[in-house]
Motif scaffolding. Structure first.
Motif, PDB file in Angstrom:
ATOM      1  N   UNK A 111      -0.606  -1.898  -7.311  1.00 51.43           N
ATOM      2  CA  UNK A 111      -1.463  -2.494  -6.652  1.00 51.43           C
ATOM      3  C   UNK A 111      -0.304  -3.209  -5.354  1.00 51.43           C
ATOM      4  N   UNK A 112       0.910  -2.807  -5.263  1.00 53.32           N
ATOM      5  CA  UNK A 112       1.550  -3.253  -4.116  1.00 53.32           C
ATOM      6  C   UNK A 112       1.313  -1.976  -2.719  1.00 53.32           C
ATOM      7  N   UNK A 113       1.418  -2.282  -1.885  1.00 54.06           N
ATOM      8  CA  UNK A 113       1.806  -1.671  -0.875  1.00 54.06           C
ATOM      9  C   UNK A 113       3.270  -1.460  -0.286  1.00 54.06           C
ATOM     10  N   UNK A 139       5.636 -12.881  -5.804  1.00 55.23           N
ATOM     11  CA  UNK A 139       4.633 -11.728  -6.329  1.00 55.23           C
ATOM     12  C   UNK A 139       4.263 -10.526  -6.860  1.00 55.23           C
ATOM     13  N   UNK A 177       1.353   1.905   5.763  1.00 53.31           N
ATOM     14  CA  UNK A 177       1.242   1.570   4.532  1.00 53.31           C
ATOM     15  C   UNK A 177       1.191   2.915   4.197  1.00 53.31           C
ATOM     16  N   UNK A 178       1.167   2.966   2.783  1.00 58.32           N
ATOM     17  CA  UNK A 178       1.427   3.899   1.541  1.00 58.32           C
ATOM     18  C   UNK A 178       0.782   2.205   0.374  1.00 58.32           C
ATOM     19  N   UNK A 179       0.214   3.061  -0.707  1.00 63.72           N
ATOM     20  CA  UNK A 179       0.015   2.512  -1.431  1.00 63.72           C
ATOM     21  C   UNK A 179       0.476   2.831  -2.351  1.00 63.72           C
ATOM     22  N   UNK A 190       5.958   0.916   3.254  1.00 60.05           N
ATOM     23  CA  UNK A 190       5.896   1.293   4.406  1.00 60.05           C
ATOM     24  C   UNK A 190       6.783   2.489   4.700  1.00 60.05           C
ATOM     25  N   UNK A 196       7.502  -6.158   2.907  1.00 61.40           N
ATOM     26  CA  UNK A 196       6.974  -7.088   3.549  1.00 61.40           C
ATOM     27  C   UNK A 196       5.899  -7.617   2.481  1.00 61.40           C
ATOM     28  N   UNK A 220       3.853 -10.500   1.074  1.00 58.95           N
ATOM     29  CA  UNK A 220       2.482  -9.510   0.625  1.00 58.95           C
ATOM     30  C   UNK A 220       0.866 -10.405   1.372  1.00 58.95           C
ATOM     31  N   UNK A 221       1.296 -10.765   2.255  1.00 61.29           N
ATOM     32  CA  UNK A 221       0.153 -10.951   3.192  1.00 61.29           C
ATOM     33  C   UNK A 221       0.236 -10.868   4.088  1.00 61.29           C
ATOM     34  N   UNK A 222       1.369 -10.029   4.838  1.00 52.96           N
ATOM     35  CA  UNK A 222       1.859  -9.915   6.218  1.00 52.96           C
ATOM     36  C   UNK A 222       0.763  -8.465   6.748  1.00 52.96           C
ATOM     37  N   UNK A 223       0.630  -7.931   7.802  1.00 56.95           N
ATOM     38  CA  UNK A 223       0.445  -6.920   8.051  1.00 56.95           C
ATOM     39  C   UNK A 223       1.071  -6.507   8.945  1.00 56.95           C
ATOM     40  N   UNK A 224       1.036  -4.607   9.657  1.00 55.54           N
ATOM     41  CA  UNK A 224       1.839  -4.388  10.848  1.00 55.54           C
ATOM     42  C   UNK A 224       0.752  -4.028  11.605  1.00 55.54           C
TER      43      UNK A 224
END
Ligand SMILES: C[S@@+](CC[C@H](N)C(=O)[O-])C[C@H]1O[C@@H](n2cnc3c(N)ncnc32)[C@H](O)[C@@H]1O
Lengths: 277, 188
Positions: free
Chosen positions: A270-272, A81, A265-267, A274, A250, A252-256
């Motif tokens: 183009x990435x985030x 990624x 989450x912080x941006x 935590x 985590x 790229x298609x995962x979410x907390x």
């Protein structure tokens, strides 16, 4: 190939969940068959239920290891990624170094963990970024740890040897030439990178607070195989294992969202990533 | 069957012509080279699915060298060697270097077409695997950016909710003030 009986599905799915946390949908009977049939046959089992029973009774856990190796998906690649590694290079590592240098006048300690390292590509990518960034490595005390539940994955990771298909995926030519040497028709990571990292076996379903606190944790593309309950527990434990100002990355298609309210989450570009609240 | 682009390398003009005719008739696109040097040039200029090369050819570039050059330039190119019975050992060695297969002289065309069909099938499977991989990557990237946006937005909404909740629980201000401030927070 031994066919799986409908009545067996639940027993096997439960057994696999118990030993690895991996939750397999019972509708995917082909998955059990393609991945476990040869193990069952090699161990003289006529059914999958028999395989479970035999594995539970096996005090050496050899059979359990084989089942975990077969059932886990080790799919990974170098610099997967891209984004997270740019994030590491341009934001996370510089910030961690700043924060830690202020506290310590000696060698700056930085601990990084690849929590499902599979065959090692993720941790070696991290090591390469660190090596490139920290020209004067002797000023830092780097700990790079990779863990995985699969013995065969940990073994390959420790060996640091990749075939041409694995090498071609994701790795820049310049890094290939700089940090790998050709051994036969495979590529082996050079000692300067190999010496930076350590791999060991670890089941994320079990307690891991003994590893201590980390500044940076990569836990990518493993929680996707777990149930929501198990994911909640896992990320809660990861929060405990992360320094208060530490960074979590985590998949790229995962979410907390709905998984762990302790992380925000912080941006960055183009990435985030935590951090703890 | 998939049409293949094939390079035929043989120093014997009769075999060369025969192969060219039969392969073209089967709808493959064919280039021919009379020796290793011409083959090398063509390999540098074109991409082939299959190289069909004689093992023993005069000059420095024989069949083994053609194999090495073809694989070096594009490892997806399959190489089939044509060999006399006396040099089968060399052909087996060549398989270890990545040759797909070998055919004994005189060429049995049924056998050749069977090999080509296998190669064509394999290449079309590889092609669909690559297509799938690409489609998957595109979907994954799209999903990743959607999820990441949602993740950030949800976090902001949660923060707003938490602030409003704190405000509602504040007993030092009047209800009217709470409403005004809440609207202000929500529309910020
Ligand atoms: C798809 S790979 C991800 C590798 C890498 N993190 C990446 O993103 O490319 C998933 C890995 O998680 C490991 N795994 C599955 N269950 C696990 C568990 N309970 N504890 C630790 N590792 C586990 C598997 O063995 C596999 O190597």
């Amino acid at each position: 190939m031994i066919k799986i009986a409908p009545a067996e599905l639940k027993i096997i799915a439960q057994y696999i969940h118990a030993i690895s946390g991996i939750y397999l949908d019972q509708s995917k009977s082909y998955l059990f068959e393609t991945r476990l049939s040869s193990i069952a046959e090699a161990n003289g089992c006529k059914s999958y239920q028999e395989l479970c029973v035999k594995s539970k009774r096996d005090a050496t856990k050899k059979l359990e290891r084989q089942i975990v190796d077969a059932i886990s998906t080790n799919e990974t690649l170098f610099f997967r990624d891209k984004g997270p590694f740019e994030l590491l290079q341009h934001k996370i590592l510089p910030e961690v170094i700043d924060a830690r240098s202020a506290k310590s006048s000696l060698r700056v300690p930085i601990k990084i963990w690849s929590a499902a390292s599979s065959t090692g590509q993720e941790l070696y990518s991290i090591a390469i970024v660190a090596k490139e960034l920290l020209k004067n490595a002797s000023n830092y005390s780097l700990t790079l740890l990779g863990t995985d539940i699969s013995d065969s994955a940990v073994t390959q990771a420790s060996y640091g040897k990749y075939n041409k298909f694995e090498i071609e995926r994701g790795l820049d030519r310049k890094f290939l030439q700089k940090y790998f040497s050709l051994v036969g028709d495979s590529w082996k990571i050079k000692d300067e990178i190999r010496a930076m990292v350590r791999f060991k076996k670890l089941n994320l379903m079990l307690p891991f607070s003994a590893l201590g606190k980390f500044d940076i944790i990569f836990c990518r593309n493993v929680a996707i195989y777990f149930t929501l309950e198990d994911r909640k527990k896992l990320f809660n434990k990861l929060a405990d294992s992360l320094a208060d100002d530490g960074y979590l990355v985590i998949g790229s298609t995962e979410s907390l969202t709905g998984v762990c309210p302790r992380f925000v989450p912080k941006r960055h570009l183009r990435s985030i990533f935590y951090q703890k609240k | 069957m998939l049409n293949l682009s094939i390079l035929v390398v043989d120093d014997d003009p009769v075999i060369r012509r025969l192969l060219e005719q039969r392969l073209k008739k089967a709808n493959h696109s064919v280039h021919v080279a009379e020796d290793g040097y011409v083959a090398e040039k063509l390999l540098e200029q074109n991409t082939y699915n299959v190289v069909l090369t004689d093992l023993m050819m005069p000059g420095e570039i024989g069949g083994i060298e053609v194999l090495e050059i073809a694989k070096e330039l594009n490892h997806q190119t399959e190489v089939v060697l044509i060999t006399a019975h006396s040099s089968i050992d060399t052909a087996v060695e060549a398989m270890k270097k990545g040759a797909n297969d070998y055919l004994e002289k005189p060429i049995n065309f049924d056998e050749l077409f069977l090999r080509l069909e296998k190669i064509a099938n394999m290449q079309s499977i590889l092609e669909s695997a690559r297509d799938l991989q690409e489609a998957f990557t595109a979907t994954e990237n799209q999903a990743a950016s959607t999820i990441q946006n949602l993740e950030i937005q949800t976090a902001h909404l949660q923060e707003t909710l938490d602030t409003v909740e704190g405000l509602m629980r504040n007993e030092e201000i009047t209800d009217d003030e709470k409403v005004l401030q809440a609207i202000d927070i929500i529309t910020r």
